[in-house]
Motif scaffolding. Structure first.
Motif, short mmCIF file in Angstrom:
data_model
loop_
_atom_site.label_atom_id
_atom_site.label_comp_id
_atom_site.label_asym_id
_atom_site.label_seq_id
_atom_site.Cartn_x
_atom_site.Cartn_y
_atom_site.Cartn_z
N THR A 1 0.96 -1.26 -0.05
CA THR A 1 -0.01 -0.08 0.09
C THR A 1 0.71 1.20 0.07
OG1 THR A 1 -1.62 -1.08 1.23
CG2 THR A 1 -1.86 1.27 1.05
N VAL A 2 1.92 1.40 0.83
CA VAL A 2 2.77 2.46 0.88
C VAL A 2 3.51 2.63 -0.43
CG1 VAL A 2 4.69 3.56 1.99
CG2 VAL A 2 2.96 2.44 3.53
N ALA A 3 4.21 1.56 -0.89
CA ALA A 3 4.95 1.60 -2.20
C ALA A 3 3.98 2.30 -3.29
CB ALA A 3 5.40 0.22 -2.47
N LYS A 4 2.78 1.53 -3.24
CA LYS A 4 1.88 2.01 -4.22
C LYS A 4 1.57 3.38 -4.50
CE LYS A 4 -0.41 1.47 -8.11
NZ LYS A 4 0.06 2.38 -9.17
N ALA A 5 1.26 3.92 -3.07
CA ALA A 5 0.78 5.29 -2.77
C ALA A 5 1.94 6.18 -3.49
CB ALA A 5 0.55 5.40 -1.48
N PHE A 6 3.16 6.03 -3.01
CA PHE A 6 4.18 6.87 -3.59
C PHE A 6 4.58 6.64 -4.97
CE2 PHE A 6 5.28 7.05 0.96
CZ PHE A 6 5.79 8.41 1.27
N GLY A 7 4.32 5.64 -5.51
CA GLY A 7 4.42 5.37 -6.98
C GLY A 7 3.46 6.20 -7.90
N PHE A 8 2.13 5.99 -7.07
CA PHE A 8 0.99 6.46 -7.71
C PHE A 8 1.13 8.13 -7.89
CE2 PHE A 8 -3.06 8.73 -7.58
CZ PHE A 8 -3.77 8.34 -8.60
N ILE A 9 1.45 8.81 -6.77
CA ILE A 9 1.98 10.11 -6.79
C ILE A 9 2.87 10.50 -7.85
CG2 ILE A 9 2.81 12.03 -5.09
CD1 ILE A 9 1.29 10.45 -2.94
N LEU A 10 4.01 10.03 -7.77
CA LEU A 10 5.06 10.29 -8.76
C LEU A 10 4.57 10.02 -10.19
CD1 LEU A 10 7.99 11.16 -9.70
CD2 LEU A 10 8.43 8.45 -9.64
N GLY A 11 3.87 8.99 -10.71
CA GLY A 11 3.39 8.70 -11.99
C GLY A 11 2.33 9.85 -12.39
N THR A 12 1.35 9.90 -11.32
CA THR A 12 0.20 10.70 -11.76
C THR A 12 0.49 12.34 -11.78
OG1 THR A 12 -1.20 9.27 -10.31
CG2 THR A 12 -1.97 11.66 -10.79
N THR A 13 1.58 12.74 -11.05
CA THR A 13 1.93 13.99 -11.18
C THR A 13 2.52 14.25 -12.44
OG1 THR A 13 2.14 14.32 -8.75
CG2 THR A 13 3.45 15.94 -10.09
N VAL A 14 3.48 13.48 -12.81
CA VAL A 14 4.21 13.48 -14.25
C VAL A 14 3.19 13.58 -15.23
CG1 VAL A 14 5.79 12.17 -15.76
CG2 VAL A 14 6.37 12.59 -13.45
N ALA A 15 2.31 12.62 -15.35
CA ALA A 15 1.32 12.41 -16.36
C ALA A 15 0.25 13.77 -16.42
CB ALA A 15 0.33 11.30 -15.78
N TYR A 16 0.05 14.27 -15.38
CA TYR A 16 -0.72 15.41 -15.46
C TYR A 16 -0.22 16.77 -15.97
CZ TYR A 16 -3.13 19.64 -14.33
OH TYR A 16 -4.02 20.96 -14.41
N LEU A 17 1.12 16.74 -15.59
CA LEU A 17 1.86 17.85 -16.12
C LEU A 17 1.99 17.84 -17.77
CD1 LEU A 17 4.35 18.48 -13.24
CD2 LEU A 17 2.74 19.76 -13.77
N ILE A 18 2.49 16.42 -18.10
CA ILE A 18 2.45 16.35 -19.65
C ILE A 18 1.05 16.49 -20.25
CG2 ILE A 18 3.35 14.88 -21.46
CD1 ILE A 18 5.37 13.92 -19.21
N ASN A 19 0.10 15.75 -19.53
CA ASN A 19 -1.22 15.82 -20.35
C ASN A 19 -1.86 17.40 -20.53
OD1 ASN A 19 -1.88 13.19 -21.16
ND2 ASN A 19 -2.15 12.56 -18.97
N ARG A 20 -1.74 17.98 -19.39
CA ARG A 20 -2.22 19.57 -19.45
C ARG A 20 -1.33 20.17 -20.76
NH1 ARG A 20 -0.91 24.22 -18.30
NH2 ARG A 20 1.07 23.87 -17.05
N ARG A 21 -0.11 20.01 -20.75
CA ARG A 21 0.65 20.80 -21.73
C ARG A 21 0.43 20.09 -23.22
NH1 ARG A 21 2.84 25.57 -20.79
NH2 ARG A 21 4.71 25.13 -21.94
N TRP A 22 0.53 18.89 -23.30
CA TRP A 22 0.62 18.45 -24.58
C TRP A 22 -0.74 17.71 -25.18
CZ3 TRP A 22 2.20 12.70 -25.98
CH2 TRP A 22 2.47 12.70 -27.36
N THR A 23 -1.26 16.91 -24.33
CA THR A 23 -2.40 15.96 -24.80
C THR A 23 -3.58 17.16 -24.89
OG1 THR A 23 -1.60 14.03 -23.59
CG2 THR A 23 -3.99 14.09 -24.18
N PHE A 24 -3.81 17.86 -23.90
CA PHE A 24 -5.16 18.51 -24.10
C PHE A 24 -4.86 20.12 -24.14
CE2 PHE A 24 -6.28 14.84 -21.16
CZ PHE A 24 -7.08 14.48 -22.23
N ARG A 25 -3.45 20.64 -24.41
CA ARG A 25 -3.07 21.94 -24.44
C ARG A 25 -3.73 22.77 -23.56
NH1 ARG A 25 0.68 24.68 -28.15
NH2 ARG A 25 1.56 22.61 -28.37
N ALA A 26 -3.99 22.85 -22.34
CA ALA A 26 -4.67 23.60 -21.46
C ALA A 26 -4.00 24.55 -20.44
CB ALA A 26 -5.75 22.86 -20.74
#
Length: 143
Positions: free
Chosen positions: A52-77
């Motif tokens: 649970t702890v390992a997945k929580a930290f992994g999720f936070i890292l992966g999700t933060t990176v994904a959001y930043l890229i998706n906002r700028r590139w995928t959806f250009r918002a």
């Protein structure tokens, strides 16, 4: 004629067709999932953290990176406070789904590298579908 993937940056916006957004979302998600999985398994199997702890930290890292890229590139918002609040709420839901599913499956199966990887793929897949649908239909329509 070879199939071309819609990766060019110039046409990115919320008005881009579904196929283009989906390809960009999946490409971004694949890279972010590698970060998520890498950190999750590193913390779990090298440092002895609970699943649970390992997945929580992994999720936070992966999700933060994904959001930043998706906002700028995928959806250009452009950044906005309303969108940020919506993202926080969405990520709270997908965090619960992703970490909860991973933890539940980890307790159902033997805790081995193979079963952890399978649990990761299932949890990530479910959360990714929720994430894409809500981001496309709601979050990146917010001004």
């Amino acid at each position: 004629m070879p199939v071309e993937l819609p990766f060019d940056d110039e046409e990115a916006s919320t008005d881009v067709d579904l196929k283009t957004q989906l390809v960009r979302f999946v490409a971004t998600g694949a890279g972010s999932a590698v970060l998520d999985l890498g950190l999750t398994l590193l913390l779990q199997y090298v440092f002895g953290a609970s699943s649970t702890v390992a997945k929580a930290f992994g999720f936070i890292l992966g999700t933060t990176v994904a959001y930043l890229i998706n906002r700028r590139w995928t959806f250009r918002a452009e950044p906005s406070i309303a969108r940020f609040i919506a993202v926080v709420l969405l990520y709270a839901v997908t965090f619960s789904v992703n970490v909860g599913l991973y933890s539940w499956l980890s307790h159902l199966w033997d805790e081995t590298f193979l079963f952890s990887a399978i649990a990761f793929v299932i949890a990530q897949g479910v959360a990714t579908v929720i994430n894409f649908v809500v981001q496309r239909a709601v979050i990146f329509k917010i001004r």
